[in-house]
Design a protein around this motif. Structure first.
Motif, PDB file in Angstrom:
ATOM      1  N   PHE A   8       0.817  -1.209   0.000  1.00  0.00           N
ATOM      2  CA  PHE A   8       0.000   0.000   0.000  1.00  0.00           C
ATOM      3  C   PHE A   8       0.854   1.265   0.000  1.00  0.00           C
ATOM      4  N   ALA A   9       0.209   2.352  -0.437  1.00  0.00           N
ATOM      5  CA  ALA A   9       0.764   3.716  -0.400  1.00  0.00           C
ATOM      6  C   ALA A   9       2.120   3.786  -1.110  1.00  0.00           C
ATOM      7  N   TRP A  10       3.141   4.438  -0.481  1.00  0.00           N
ATOM      8  CA  TRP A  10       4.376   4.631  -1.255  1.00  0.00           C
ATOM      9  C   TRP A  10       5.131   3.330  -1.514  1.00  0.00           C
ATOM     10  N   ARG A  12       3.641   0.529  -2.495  1.00  0.00           N
ATOM     11  CA  ARG A  12       3.005   0.084  -3.744  1.00  0.00           C
ATOM     12  C   ARG A  12       3.568   0.856  -4.936  1.00  0.00           C
ATOM     13  N   PRO A  81       3.598   3.716   7.958  1.00  0.00           N
ATOM     14  CA  PRO A  81       2.766   4.161   9.083  1.00  0.00           C
ATOM     15  C   PRO A  81       1.477   4.803   8.579  1.00  0.00           C
ATOM     16  N   MET A  82       0.391   4.552   9.292  1.00  0.00           N
ATOM     17  CA  MET A  82      -0.935   4.937   8.810  1.00  0.00           C
ATOM     18  C   MET A  82      -1.240   6.407   9.124  1.00  0.00           C
ATOM     19  N   THR A  83      -1.985   7.040   8.228  1.00  0.00           N
ATOM     20  CA  THR A  83      -2.264   8.480   8.368  1.00  0.00           C
ATOM     21  C   THR A  83      -3.735   8.782   8.074  1.00  0.00           C
ATOM     22  N   GLY A  84      -4.624   8.061   8.759  1.00  0.00           N
ATOM     23  CA  GLY A  84      -6.054   8.277   8.524  1.00  0.00           C
ATOM     24  C   GLY A  84      -6.600   9.458   9.308  1.00  0.00           C
TER      25      GLY A  84
ATOM     26  N   LEU B  58      -7.181   9.534  -0.318  1.00  0.00           N
ATOM     27  CA  LEU B  58      -6.956   8.534   0.720  1.00  0.00           C
ATOM     28  C   LEU B  58      -6.989   7.136   0.138  1.00  0.00           C
ATOM     29  N   GLU B  59      -5.873   6.437   0.321  1.00  0.00           N
ATOM     30  CA  GLU B  59      -5.812   5.022  -0.031  1.00  0.00           C
ATOM     31  C   GLU B  59      -6.153   4.232   1.228  1.00  0.00           C
ATOM     32  N   HIS B  60      -6.765   3.064   1.071  1.00  0.00           N
ATOM     33  CA  HIS B  60      -7.058   2.257   2.261  1.00  0.00           C
ATOM     34  C   HIS B  60      -6.988   0.768   1.955  1.00  0.00           C
ATOM     35  N   PHE B 130      -5.273   3.702   6.549  1.00  0.00           N
ATOM     36  CA  PHE B 130      -5.546   4.740   5.548  1.00  0.00           C
ATOM     37  C   PHE B 130      -4.246   5.501   5.335  1.00  0.00           C
ATOM     38  N   TRP B 131      -4.027   5.948   4.120  1.00  0.00           N
ATOM     39  CA  TRP B 131      -2.823   6.735   3.815  1.00  0.00           C
ATOM     40  C   TRP B 131      -3.228   7.935   2.968  1.00  0.00           C
ATOM     41  N   LYS B 132      -2.789   9.124   3.430  1.00  0.00           N
ATOM     42  CA  LYS B 132      -3.168  10.373   2.758  1.00  0.00           C
ATOM     43  C   LYS B 132      -2.090  10.804   1.783  1.00  0.00           C
ATOM     44  N   LYS B 133      -2.533  11.219   0.613  1.00  0.00           N
ATOM     45  CA  LYS B 133      -1.618  11.797  -0.367  1.00  0.00           C
ATOM     46  C   LYS B 133      -2.170  13.163  -0.752  1.00  0.00           C
ATOM     47  N   TRP B 142       3.049  11.950  -0.179  1.00  0.00           N
ATOM     48  CA  TRP B 142       2.394  11.213   0.902  1.00  0.00           C
ATOM     49  C   TRP B 142       2.579  11.979   2.210  1.00  0.00           C
ATOM     50  N   VAL B 143       1.523  12.023   2.999  1.00  0.00           N
ATOM     51  CA  VAL B 143       1.573  12.677   4.302  1.00  0.00           C
ATOM     52  C   VAL B 143       2.314  11.755   5.280  1.00  0.00           C
ATOM     53  N   GLU B 144       3.234  12.332   6.045  1.00  0.00           N
ATOM     54  CA  GLU B 144       3.989  11.523   7.010  1.00  0.00           C
ATOM     55  C   GLU B 144       3.240  11.398   8.333  1.00  0.00           C
TER      56      GLU B 144
END
Lengths: 85, 157
Positions: A8-10, A12, A81-84, B58-60, B130-133, B142-144
């Motif tokens: 997932f995310a970066w 992926r 690390p998750m950022t919801g 948001l990716e999840h 969830f991952w924020k871009k 991408w948000v850290e």
């Protein structure tokens, strides 16, 4: 043992794939072993996973640490690390 | 025929579509008689003045997000004596001003309702997949994850 890996995310984006199937040898016993084993054969993977502390993992849809055994592993997910919220 | 209202104590909804925070809150409140306190938290896509964003994506991880959020809502319900808890979380692309997340809690008294909502949000920030871009005029990034969010979660343990 066939295992599906999800990214997932970066992770992926860096690997340029969201999932793959792997069949690790029986010497691969934990998630950490799986990362080592993949890193030895896949340079892109090794680079993306260089900083292990930045990588979280889930086994069969439960968040777990890297020292978790792969017994009954069907799906492993790797993600930052998750950022919801 | 009237369909009897089934009161689900815990609801978790993941959706791409925008939601109306007020409507959701009103629906959540309807029928509450023995509970004196409801708390609604709404998270909104923010565009800082110093570094404005065009949109956020948001990716999840759907299955894990659902089970994690249900777990947080269940823990909060048991720990803080909640009668109901609802979590709505969006994924996909959204623009500043739009709601991303809403957490609603219902309890006989306000302390439990406040703390239950805060507990759910503190765990959601660090332990829900969830991952924020963010997209800005300079491109996407991408948000850290923030240490302060990790500390907020740990304060409950």
């Amino acid at each position: 043992m066939n295992i599906k890996i999800l990214y997932f995310a970066w992770l992926r984006e860096r690997l340029n794939r969201g999932e793959e199937e792997v069949s690790p040898p029986s010497s691969v016993k934990t998630i950490a072993d799986l990362i080592e084993w993949k890193s030895q054969t896949d340079e892109g993977f090794a680079l993306a996973f260089a900083k292990r502390s930045l990588i979280k993992s889930a086994l069969n849809e439960n968040i777990v640490s890297h020292d978790t055994p792969l017994d009954d592993a069907k799906i492993i997910a790797f993600f930052p690390p998750m950022t919801g919220g | 025929m009237t369909i009897p209202k089934v009161d689900m104590p815990i609801i978790v909804r993941l959706q791409r579509e925008k939601f109306d925070p007020g409507n959701e809150s009103n629906q959540f409140l309807s029928g509450a008689i023995s509970d004196g306190a409801a708390v609604t938290f709404t998270g909104i896509v923010r565009s800082p003045k110093t570094n404005p964003i065009i949109s956020m994506t948001l990716e999840h991880y759907p299955e894990l997000a659902q089970s994690q959020l249900e777990g947080f809502a269940t823990q909060a319900t048991n720990r803080f004596n909640l009668s109901k808890a609802t979590i709505i979380h969006r994924y996909g692309e959204m623009v500043p001003g739009e709601p991303i997340v809403q957490v609603m809690t219902l309890s006989p008294h306000r302390k439990d309702a406040f703390e239950g909502a805060q507990f759910i949000m503190d765990f959601l920030k660090t332990d829900a997949p969830f991952w924020k871009k963010e997209k800005t005029v300079n491109g996407q990034s991408w948000v850290e994850a923030k240490d302060i969010d990790e500390k907020a979660k740990q304060s409950w343990q």
